[in-house]
Design a protein around this motif. Structure first.
Motif, PDB file in Angstrom:
ATOM      1  N   UNK A 109       9.420  -1.850 -11.827  1.00 27.34           N
ATOM      2  CA  UNK A 109       9.637  -1.874 -10.385  1.00 27.34           C
ATOM      3  C   UNK A 109       9.746  -3.305  -9.862  1.00 27.34           C
ATOM      4  N   UNK A 110      10.194  -4.225 -10.731  1.00 28.06           N
ATOM      5  CA  UNK A 110      10.409  -5.594 -10.293  1.00 28.06           C
ATOM      6  C   UNK A 110      11.520  -5.604  -9.250  1.00 28.06           C
ATOM      7  N   UNK A 111      11.324  -6.365  -8.185  1.00 23.87           N
ATOM      8  CA  UNK A 111      12.327  -6.441  -7.133  1.00 23.87           C
ATOM      9  C   UNK A 111      12.159  -5.380  -6.065  1.00 23.87           C
ATOM     10  N   UNK A 112      11.023  -4.665  -6.075  1.00 20.11           N
ATOM     11  CA  UNK A 112      10.803  -3.602  -5.097  1.00 20.11           C
ATOM     12  C   UNK A 112      10.280  -4.122  -3.763  1.00 20.11           C
ATOM     13  N   UNK A 113       9.961  -5.392  -3.702  1.00 21.00           N
ATOM     14  CA  UNK A 113       9.344  -5.949  -2.498  1.00 21.00           C
ATOM     15  C   UNK A 113      10.156  -5.786  -1.236  1.00 21.00           C
ATOM     16  N   UNK A 114      11.471  -5.695  -1.357  1.00 25.37           N
ATOM     17  CA  UNK A 114      12.329  -5.575  -0.174  1.00 25.37           C
ATOM     18  C   UNK A 114      12.532  -4.130   0.259  1.00 25.37           C
ATOM     19  N   UNK A 115      11.998  -3.181  -0.457  1.00 25.92           N
ATOM     20  CA  UNK A 115      12.218  -1.769  -0.139  1.00 25.92           C
ATOM     21  C   UNK A 115      11.338  -1.306   1.025  1.00 25.92           C
ATOM     22  N   UNK A 128       2.025   0.357  -4.215  1.00 27.87           N
ATOM     23  CA  UNK A 128       2.853  -0.394  -3.265  1.00 27.87           C
ATOM     24  C   UNK A 128       2.478  -1.874  -3.287  1.00 27.87           C
ATOM     25  N   UNK A 129       1.189  -2.170  -3.288  1.00 24.24           N
ATOM     26  CA  UNK A 129       0.721  -3.561  -3.327  1.00 24.24           C
ATOM     27  C   UNK A 129       1.139  -4.237  -4.623  1.00 24.24           C
ATOM     28  N   UNK A 130       0.927  -3.570  -5.744  1.00 25.54           N
ATOM     29  CA  UNK A 130       1.294  -4.138  -7.047  1.00 25.54           C
ATOM     30  C   UNK A 130       2.788  -4.403  -7.144  1.00 25.54           C
ATOM     31  N   UNK A 131       3.591  -3.607  -6.448  1.00 26.16           N
ATOM     32  CA  UNK A 131       5.050  -3.746  -6.486  1.00 26.16           C
ATOM     33  C   UNK A 131       5.576  -4.716  -5.452  1.00 26.16           C
ATOM     34  N   UNK A 156       6.837  -3.245   3.482  1.00 29.89           N
ATOM     35  CA  UNK A 156       7.348  -2.351   4.521  1.00 29.89           C
ATOM     36  C   UNK A 156       7.040  -0.913   4.124  1.00 29.89           C
ATOM     37  N   UNK A 157       5.795  -0.508   4.366  1.00 28.57           N
ATOM     38  CA  UNK A 157       5.352   0.847   4.008  1.00 28.57           C
ATOM     39  C   UNK A 157       4.675   1.475   5.216  1.00 28.57           C
ATOM     40  N   UNK A 158       5.015   2.725   5.449  1.00 28.96           N
ATOM     41  CA  UNK A 158       4.446   3.488   6.549  1.00 28.96           C
ATOM     42  C   UNK A 158       3.793   4.731   5.977  1.00 28.96           C
ATOM     43  N   UNK A 204      17.422   3.339   6.958  1.00 32.26           N
ATOM     44  CA  UNK A 204      16.548   2.219   6.663  1.00 32.26           C
ATOM     45  C   UNK A 204      15.385   2.533   5.749  1.00 32.26           C
ATOM     46  N   UNK A 205      15.270   3.758   5.299  1.00 32.37           N
ATOM     47  CA  UNK A 205      14.191   4.136   4.383  1.00 32.37           C
ATOM     48  C   UNK A 205      14.774   4.219   2.983  1.00 32.37           C
TER      49      UNK A 205
END
Length: 160
Positions: free
Chosen positions: A11-17, A42-45, A49-51, A73-74
């Motif tokens: 899941x590298x690069x998931x920070x922008x999701x 979510x934190x590890x990745x 932007x998490x709801x 946008x999701x």
């Protein structure tokens, strides 16, 4: 054990999701473990932007997933819940409706839906999968990781 043979997902690069985590309210202890596992994934990745949205039960997860997946946008939705078998066919109806509904949302919208709905015969089976101390599995973490990995895989492909 159900988790035997599970893949290691990148899941590298998931920070922008952008991710929405939907969680039912039944079975507080189990849901607490599932949500903690989801938050940890979510934190590890690196996802910021998490709801989180709470719905009454598992049956309400598909309509909530449909609404958030179609708003735009999701990038991924994660559905968390638990249904424990009782003495009536209600278990079968709720499990089937949730599974079919969440699958339909993913297919219709092209937004990955992480399936973190536990369908267990006993409360102990649910506790064993909830990611709590002493649990053998962490299905909240797994559902987020699967949704993120799928979103990253499909990032370059247009939605329907």
């Amino acid at each position: 054990m159900a988790g035997h043979g599970a893949p290691t997902l990148a899941v590298e690069g998931a920070g922008q999701l952008s991710v929405v985590v939907l969680a039912s309210r039944w079975h507080d202890t189990v849901m607490g473990g599932l949500l903690d596992g989801a938050r940890r994934a979510l934190t590890e990745s690196g996802v910021t932007d998490a709801t989180e949205l709470r719905v009454p039960g598992v049956f309400e997860l598909p309509v909530a997933a449909s609404r958030v997946a179609t708003r735009g946008g999701v990038d991924a939705v994660v559905a968390l819940g638990v249904v424990i078998r009782g003495g009536t066919p209600h278990f079968d109806y709720v499990c089937l409706a949730a599974t079919n509904g969440l699958t339909a949302v993913a297919e219709r919208t092209g937004v990955p839906v992480g399936f973190g709905v536990l369908t267990c015969d006993t409360e102990q089976q649910a506790l064993d999968r909830a990611g709590l101390p002493g649990s053998v599995e962490d299905k909240g973490h797994e559902a987020v990781t699967a949704a993120l990995a799928t979103a990253l895989t499909l990032a370059d492909w247009p939605r329907p």
